[in-house]
Design a protein around this motif. Sequence first.
Motif, mmCIF file in Angstrom:
data_model
loop_
_atom_site.group_PDB
_atom_site.id
_atom_site.type_symbol
_atom_site.label_atom_id
_atom_site.label_comp_id
_atom_site.label_asym_id
_atom_site.label_seq_id
_atom_site.Cartn_x
_atom_site.Cartn_y
_atom_site.Cartn_z
ATOM 1 N N ARG A 199 2.361 -20.076 102.658
ATOM 2 C CA ARG A 199 1.789 -19.721 101.360
ATOM 3 C C ARG A 199 0.789 -18.583 101.477
ATOM 4 O O ARG A 199 0.790 -17.653 100.664
ATOM 5 C CB ARG A 199 1.140 -20.965 100.743
ATOM 6 N N LYS A 232 7.480 -25.234 97.241
ATOM 7 C CA LYS A 232 8.234 -24.715 96.098
ATOM 8 C C LYS A 232 7.494 -23.585 95.418
ATOM 9 O O LYS A 232 8.110 -22.716 94.777
ATOM 10 C CB LYS A 232 8.471 -25.862 95.097
ATOM 11 N N VAL A 233 6.172 -23.544 95.585
ATOM 12 C CA VAL A 233 5.397 -22.464 94.976
ATOM 13 C C VAL A 233 5.779 -21.110 95.564
ATOM 14 O O VAL A 233 5.567 -20.069 94.938
ATOM 15 C CB VAL A 233 3.888 -22.734 95.174
ATOM 16 N N GLU A 235 8.748 -19.887 95.889
ATOM 17 C CA GLU A 235 9.757 -19.283 95.019
ATOM 18 C C GLU A 235 9.145 -18.794 93.711
ATOM 19 O O GLU A 235 9.676 -17.882 93.085
ATOM 20 C CB GLU A 235 10.881 -20.278 94.742
ATOM 21 N N HIS A 236 8.039 -19.407 93.282
ATOM 22 C CA HIS A 236 7.378 -18.962 92.053
ATOM 23 C C HIS A 236 6.537 -17.710 92.290
ATOM 24 O O HIS A 236 6.301 -16.941 91.364
ATOM 25 C CB HIS A 236 6.502 -20.079 91.491
ATOM 26 N N ASP A 239 9.131 -12.203 93.154
ATOM 27 C CA ASP A 239 9.775 -11.677 91.952
ATOM 28 C C ASP A 239 11.252 -12.038 91.890
ATOM 29 O O ASP A 239 11.799 -12.276 90.813
ATOM 30 C CB ASP A 239 9.639 -10.149 91.900
ATOM 31 N N LYS A 259 16.794 -16.230 91.090
ATOM 32 C CA LYS A 259 15.703 -15.849 90.181
ATOM 33 C C LYS A 259 15.545 -14.346 90.267
ATOM 34 O O LYS A 259 15.615 -13.777 91.368
ATOM 35 C CB LYS A 259 14.406 -16.555 90.585
ATOM 36 N N ARG A 261 13.194 -11.318 88.162
ATOM 37 C CA ARG A 261 12.331 -10.866 87.066
ATOM 38 C C ARG A 261 12.724 -9.485 86.549
ATOM 39 O O ARG A 261 12.235 -9.062 85.515
ATOM 40 C CB ARG A 261 10.877 -10.832 87.538
#
Length: 462
Positions: A199, A232-233, A235-236, A239, A259, A261
């Motif tokens: 992270r 999982k954060v 992947e958030h 972009d 995903k 953007r």
Amino acid sequence: MAKTKSAYFCQSCGYESPKWLGQCPSCKQWNTFVEEVVEKSSSRVPEWRSSTVANTGTKRTNKAAIIHEIVYSEEQRLEAPDKEFNRVLGGGIVPGSLVLIGGEPGIGKSTLMLQLALSIPKVKTLYISGEESEQQIKMRAERLSQSSNANCFILTETSMQNIFKQIDQVEPNVVVIDSIQTLHSAQIESAPGSVSQVRECTAELLRFAKETNTPVFIVGHITKDGSIAGPKVLEHMVDTVLQFEGDRNHVYRILRAVKNRFGSSSELGIYEMQGSGLREVSNPSEIMLSQREEQVSGVAVAAMLEGMRPLMIEVQALVSNSAYGTPQRSSTGFDTKRLNMLLAVLEKRFGFRMSAQDVFLNIAGGLRVEDPAVDLAVIASLISSQQDIPLPANITFAGEVGLSGEIRAVNRIEQRIQEAEKLGFEQIFISKYNTKGLDVKRYQILVRPVATLEDVFRILFG
């Protein structure tokens, strides 16, 4: 003085807890909490900006702005020679974007990224590897026949502090990290690959990408269930999330956008793994269809969609009398539960005795399909195999089968018909509910609208 504290992190989803727990409250997994030492400092400076801040003593501050006063100019995307890669990204590489690429070990992630770093013309790229030596990367580049690129720099390092020092010296236009699980930051006192390290390192790369407008590609490992390893954060934060998948026993690979953007998340690119690297497959339908001299029973062609791209795939079925007490149900590339449902529809609604027969289903080419429009081709191949009646080689199918035996409409039927017409098919079976607003006369291919499976059986098998 920096304060040091200990926390417990779930190695499955990244949930943080001040004490050890047997079951994670977030993902419900058991025995996944591991203690990690986390060092927190209120005056900590990001590693990639530490030298700049030390020299100037100032930090850039952002101010709020009214939305209609913001000047917007369309980003000039960086186009790679790989057209499939550009398609998945939505038209090219966006400056300042952070792209995460995941996939099984040995599927070709490092090969894809090294090809990208070596192939972009007149662009300085920095390929950072924490898993291989410089000699190993050189050997792969020789195999790819692209080792003479003067704009590609190779760095084997795992320390974030040393990586950012090299970035300051090289000043690359594109950065590739292989892989994020091998990096470690001096700001976090835990092992590389842990939740807090992954992270923190990703957060540092995200700040670097956004403030320097440099695109960064990150290679990530995956877990046993196929999801990207780490919290999982992760992947958030990025972009774009790309999934590189395929069967290692087959030569074809699929790069899928999970995903995005900056573009559609339904696009995908198809590659063929060769001895000299990954080759783009511009027309995958012709490769997925086998070239047969004679017609055999149990083979049907489905007009399906993978993302936004229409594909013609071959569905192979084998139905035989069961030699044992319990009939076998086996499918490769197709959902077994979906297959059992279709077999139940055939037995309940139309009287086909499938309960006493072994059923084997295979999607040719190593693909795994989820498009419900493949149902009609699966049904046709099953009945063709059971009755031992070959289907004509010039017909294809596109329709979802309901529990009452009706043929339901599917999306983007025009694209499916155009792909079938381009490949020389003469007939296509579709749902009659797809014909609303569809001008079938403008196609050279014969469009056959059907309402139920009974209509299909009557046309194909009498």
